[in-house]
Write a protein that holds these residues in place. Structure first.
Motif, PDB file in Angstrom:
ATOM      1  N   SER A 138     -18.618 -28.815  -3.068  1.00  0.00           N
ATOM      2  CA  SER A 138     -19.062 -27.987  -4.191  1.00  0.00           C
ATOM      3  C   SER A 138     -18.539 -26.560  -4.185  1.00  0.00           C
ATOM      4  O   SER A 138     -18.781 -25.824  -5.143  1.00  0.00           O
ATOM      5  CB  SER A 138     -20.597 -27.953  -4.235  1.00  0.00           C
ATOM      6  N   GLY A 139     -17.883 -26.154  -3.140  1.00  0.00           N
ATOM      7  CA  GLY A 139     -17.315 -24.813  -3.098  1.00  0.00           C
ATOM      8  C   GLY A 139     -16.027 -24.841  -2.315  1.00  0.00           C
ATOM      9  O   GLY A 139     -16.032 -25.109  -1.107  1.00  0.00           O
ATOM     10  N   MET A 140     -14.902 -24.586  -3.001  1.00  0.00           N
ATOM     11  CA  MET A 140     -13.598 -24.697  -2.349  1.00  0.00           C
ATOM     12  C   MET A 140     -12.683 -23.583  -2.831  1.00  0.00           C
ATOM     13  O   MET A 140     -12.812 -23.110  -3.961  1.00  0.00           O
ATOM     14  CB  MET A 140     -12.953 -26.048  -2.671  1.00  0.00           C
ATOM     15  N   THR A 141     -11.751 -23.183  -1.977  1.00  0.00           N
ATOM     16  CA  THR A 141     -10.770 -22.177  -2.362  1.00  0.00           C
ATOM     17  C   THR A 141      -9.360 -22.747  -2.249  1.00  0.00           C
ATOM     18  O   THR A 141      -9.080 -23.634  -1.433  1.00  0.00           O
ATOM     19  CB  THR A 141     -10.861 -20.913  -1.483  1.00  0.00           C
ATOM     20  N   TYR A 142      -8.499 -22.203  -3.098  1.00  0.00           N
ATOM     21  CA  TYR A 142      -7.088 -22.565  -3.099  1.00  0.00           C
ATOM     22  C   TYR A 142      -6.269 -21.307  -3.324  1.00  0.00           C
ATOM     23  O   TYR A 142      -6.751 -20.320  -3.903  1.00  0.00           O
ATOM     24  CB  TYR A 142      -6.770 -23.554  -4.228  1.00  0.00           C
ATOM     25  N   ARG A 143      -5.022 -21.365  -2.926  1.00  0.00           N
ATOM     26  CA  ARG A 143      -4.054 -20.315  -3.243  1.00  0.00           C
ATOM     27  C   ARG A 143      -2.882 -20.954  -3.971  1.00  0.00           C
ATOM     28  O   ARG A 143      -2.365 -21.982  -3.544  1.00  0.00           O
ATOM     29  CB  ARG A 143      -3.579 -19.611  -1.966  1.00  0.00           C
ATOM     30  N   ARG A 144      -2.515 -20.339  -5.069  1.00  0.00           N
ATOM     31  CA  ARG A 144      -1.360 -20.791  -5.830  1.00  0.00           C
ATOM     32  C   ARG A 144      -0.513 -19.560  -6.149  1.00  0.00           C
ATOM     33  O   ARG A 144      -0.971 -18.659  -6.845  1.00  0.00           O
ATOM     34  CB  ARG A 144      -1.785 -21.494  -7.132  1.00  0.00           C
ATOM     35  N   GLY A 145       0.729 -19.532  -5.645  1.00  0.00           N
ATOM     36  CA  GLY A 145       1.547 -18.339  -5.805  1.00  0.00           C
ATOM     37  C   GLY A 145       0.847 -17.160  -5.139  1.00  0.00           C
ATOM     38  O   GLY A 145       0.438 -17.237  -3.985  1.00  0.00           O
ATOM     39  N   LYS A 146       0.690 -16.068  -5.875  1.00  0.00           N
ATOM     40  CA  LYS A 146      -0.037 -14.903  -5.366  1.00  0.00           C
ATOM     41  C   LYS A 146      -1.516 -14.957  -5.727  1.00  0.00           C
ATOM     42  O   LYS A 146      -2.277 -14.080  -5.317  1.00  0.00           O
ATOM     43  CB  LYS A 146       0.568 -13.618  -5.940  1.00  0.00           C
ATOM     44  N   GLY A 147      -1.926 -15.968  -6.498  1.00  0.00           N
ATOM     45  CA  GLY A 147      -3.292 -16.019  -6.996  1.00  0.00           C
ATOM     46  C   GLY A 147      -4.230 -16.815  -6.104  1.00  0.00           C
ATOM     47  O   GLY A 147      -3.813 -17.731  -5.392  1.00  0.00           O
ATOM     48  N   LYS A 148      -5.510 -16.460  -6.172  1.00  0.00           N
ATOM     49  CA  LYS A 148      -6.546 -17.170  -5.428  1.00  0.00           C
ATOM     50  C   LYS A 148      -7.520 -17.823  -6.408  1.00  0.00           C
ATOM     51  O   LYS A 148      -7.843 -17.263  -7.459  1.00  0.00           O
ATOM     52  CB  LYS A 148      -7.287 -16.211  -4.490  1.00  0.00           C
ATOM     53  N   ILE A 149      -7.991 -19.009  -6.041  1.00  0.00           N
ATOM     54  CA  ILE A 149      -8.860 -19.822  -6.887  1.00  0.00           C
ATOM     55  C   ILE A 149     -10.117 -20.171  -6.116  1.00  0.00           C
ATOM     56  O   ILE A 149     -10.055 -20.566  -4.945  1.00  0.00           O
ATOM     57  CB  ILE A 149      -8.142 -21.121  -7.297  1.00  0.00           C
ATOM     58  N   PHE A 150     -11.281 -20.050  -6.775  1.00  0.00           N
ATOM     59  CA  PHE A 150     -12.542 -20.494  -6.194  1.00  0.00           C
ATOM     60  C   PHE A 150     -13.185 -21.461  -7.166  1.00  0.00           C
ATOM     61  O   PHE A 150     -13.474 -21.103  -8.309  1.00  0.00           O
ATOM     62  CB  PHE A 150     -13.460 -19.299  -5.928  1.00  0.00           C
ATOM     63  N   TYR A 151     -13.399 -22.706  -6.743  1.00  0.00           N
ATOM     64  CA  TYR A 151     -14.145 -23.677  -7.543  1.00  0.00           C
ATOM     65  C   TYR A 151     -15.570 -23.734  -7.019  1.00  0.00           C
ATOM     66  O   TYR A 151     -15.799 -23.915  -5.813  1.00  0.00           O
ATOM     67  CB  TYR A 151     -13.525 -25.080  -7.469  1.00  0.00           C
ATOM     68  N   PHE A 152     -16.554 -23.595  -7.941  1.00  0.00           N
ATOM     69  CA  PHE A 152     -17.979 -23.620  -7.582  1.00  0.00           C
ATOM     70  C   PHE A 152     -18.686 -24.570  -8.537  1.00  0.00           C
ATOM     71  O   PHE A 152     -18.683 -24.371  -9.746  1.00  0.00           O
ATOM     72  CB  PHE A 152     -18.551 -22.214  -7.667  1.00  0.00           C
ATOM     73  N   ARG A 153     -19.339 -25.591  -8.000  1.00  0.00           N
ATOM     74  CA  ARG A 153     -19.830 -26.719  -8.765  1.00  0.00           C
ATOM     75  C   ARG A 153     -21.043 -26.491  -9.658  1.00  0.00           C
ATOM     76  O   ARG A 153     -21.080 -26.982 -10.806  1.00  0.00           O
ATOM     77  CB  ARG A 153     -20.155 -27.877  -7.805  1.00  0.00           C
ATOM     78  N   PRO A 154     -22.129 -25.829  -9.230  1.00  0.00           N
ATOM     79  CA  PRO A 154     -23.365 -25.804 -10.034  1.00  0.00           C
ATOM     80  C   PRO A 154     -23.162 -25.159 -11.397  1.00  0.00           C
ATOM     81  O   PRO A 154     -22.285 -24.317 -11.574  1.00  0.00           O
ATOM     82  CB  PRO A 154     -24.324 -24.962  -9.182  1.00  0.00           C
TER      83      PRO A 154
END
Length: 240
Positions: free
Chosen positions: A177-193
Motif C-alpha cells: 500500500s505504500g511504495m516509492t519509485y524513481r523515474r529519471g530525475k523524478g520521484k514517485i510515491f504510491y499510497f493506497r487508501p
C-alpha cells in the motif's frame, strides 16, 4: 514548494454520498491539509482546459498529487506524455488510491497496474514495514482504518525501490500500500487508501503520510545528465 492537486472531480458531481463527504471535492480536502507557510497549493480538475495541466502550470509545479477513478480514459494522451516528461525532468508525483489505474501511473510503471478489489466496509490495517523512511515520520507501527475498499495482491507493478506500507484487510487479503519509485530525475510515491465514499482523507495519520510523501518526492536542483555522443574528458592516445 508549489504543489498541484489534480482530481477528476466526477464522483462529487454524481454521487451524493461523495458530495456530502467532500463538499469542496476530494482535491479541496487534500489541498486544505497540505497548505502551510512554506507550501503553496493549487487545485485543478479533469474538466479544466488541458485538464489544468498546461505547460506553464507544470513548469511551476514541484509536486503533483493525483486522484482519479472512473474517468482515466478521458485524460488525453498528449497531456499524459507532458506530465511524464515533467516527472522524468524532476517533478515529484504522489499517486493516490485508484490512480494506480491512471494513464500516467501505468505509463511510468510500464505494466498493467491491475489488482483485486472489493467494497465491503472492511477494516484495513496499514503496517509500516520501513520505519526508517521519512514518509512514515510521526507514524506508529500501523495505521488502522475502520472502513475502506479492499485492494489485494497480486498488484501488477514493478518491484518498488522501497516498500513502506503493507496492508491487511478484514477479508484476509494483503496489499503493498505504500511504495516509492524513481523515474529519471523524478520521484514517485504510491499510497493506497482513499476510496471516495469513506472519510479516509480526514484521518490525521493519512494526512501526515501524504504531507510527508509530498516533501519526500519534491523536485531537486540536481544536475540533469547529458545524453548522446560525448567528447572525451581526457586525451585519448592514438593506437599504433
Amino acid at each position: 514548494m508549489n504543489v498541484l492537486v489534480w482530481n477528476e472531480n466526477r464522483h462529487e458531481q454524481t454521487n451524493q454520498v461523495v458530495a456530502d463527504l467532500y463538499p469542496e471535492g476530494i482535491h479541496g480536502t487534500i489541498a486544505s491539509f497540505l497548505k502551510s507557510d512554506d507550501v503553496t497549493v493549487r487545485t485543478v480538475t479533469l474538466d479544466d482546459e488541458e485538464h489544468g495541466l498546461t505547460e506553464e502550470v507544470l513548469n511551476e509545479t514541484d509536486v503533483l498529487v493525483w486522484w482519479g477513478h472512473q474517468a482515466h480514459d478521458e485524460v488525453e494522451d498528449e497531456i499524459v506524455e507532458r506530465v511524464k516528461q515533467q516527472v522524468l525532468e524532476g517533478m515529484g508525483v504522489v499517486v493516490l488510491h485508484s490512480s494506480h489505474f491512471s494513464k500516467i501511473f501505468k505509463s511510468l510503471m510500464g505494466t498493467s497496474c491491475d489488482l483485486k478489489w472489493r467494497e465491503a466496509d472492511e477494516k484495513e490495517r496499514l503496517w509500516v514495514v520501513d520505519p526508517s523512511h521519512p514518509i512514515v515520520e510521526g507514524i506508529g507501527e500501523y495505521i488502522e482504518l475502520e472502513k475502506e475498499e479492499m485492494y489485494g495482491e497480486h498488484f501488477d507493478v514493478p518491484p518498488p525501490d522501497e516498500l513502506i506500507f503493507m496492508s491487511w484487510f478484514e477479508g484476509g487479503e494483503v496489499f503493498r500500500s505504500g511504495m516509492t519509485y524513481r523515474r529519471g530525475k523524478g520521484k514517485i510515491f504510491y499510497f493506497r487508501p482513499g476510496h471516495e465514499t469513506y472519510p479516509t482523507y480526514y484521518n490525521p495519520e493519512v494526512q501526515k503520510v501524504i504531507r510527508n510523501g509530498v516533501k519526500w518526492v519534491k523536485s531537486t536542483d540536481n544536475t540533469t545528465p547529458k545524453y548522446g555522443n560525448a567528447k572525451p574528458l581526457e586525451t585519448i592516445s592514438e593506437k599504433e
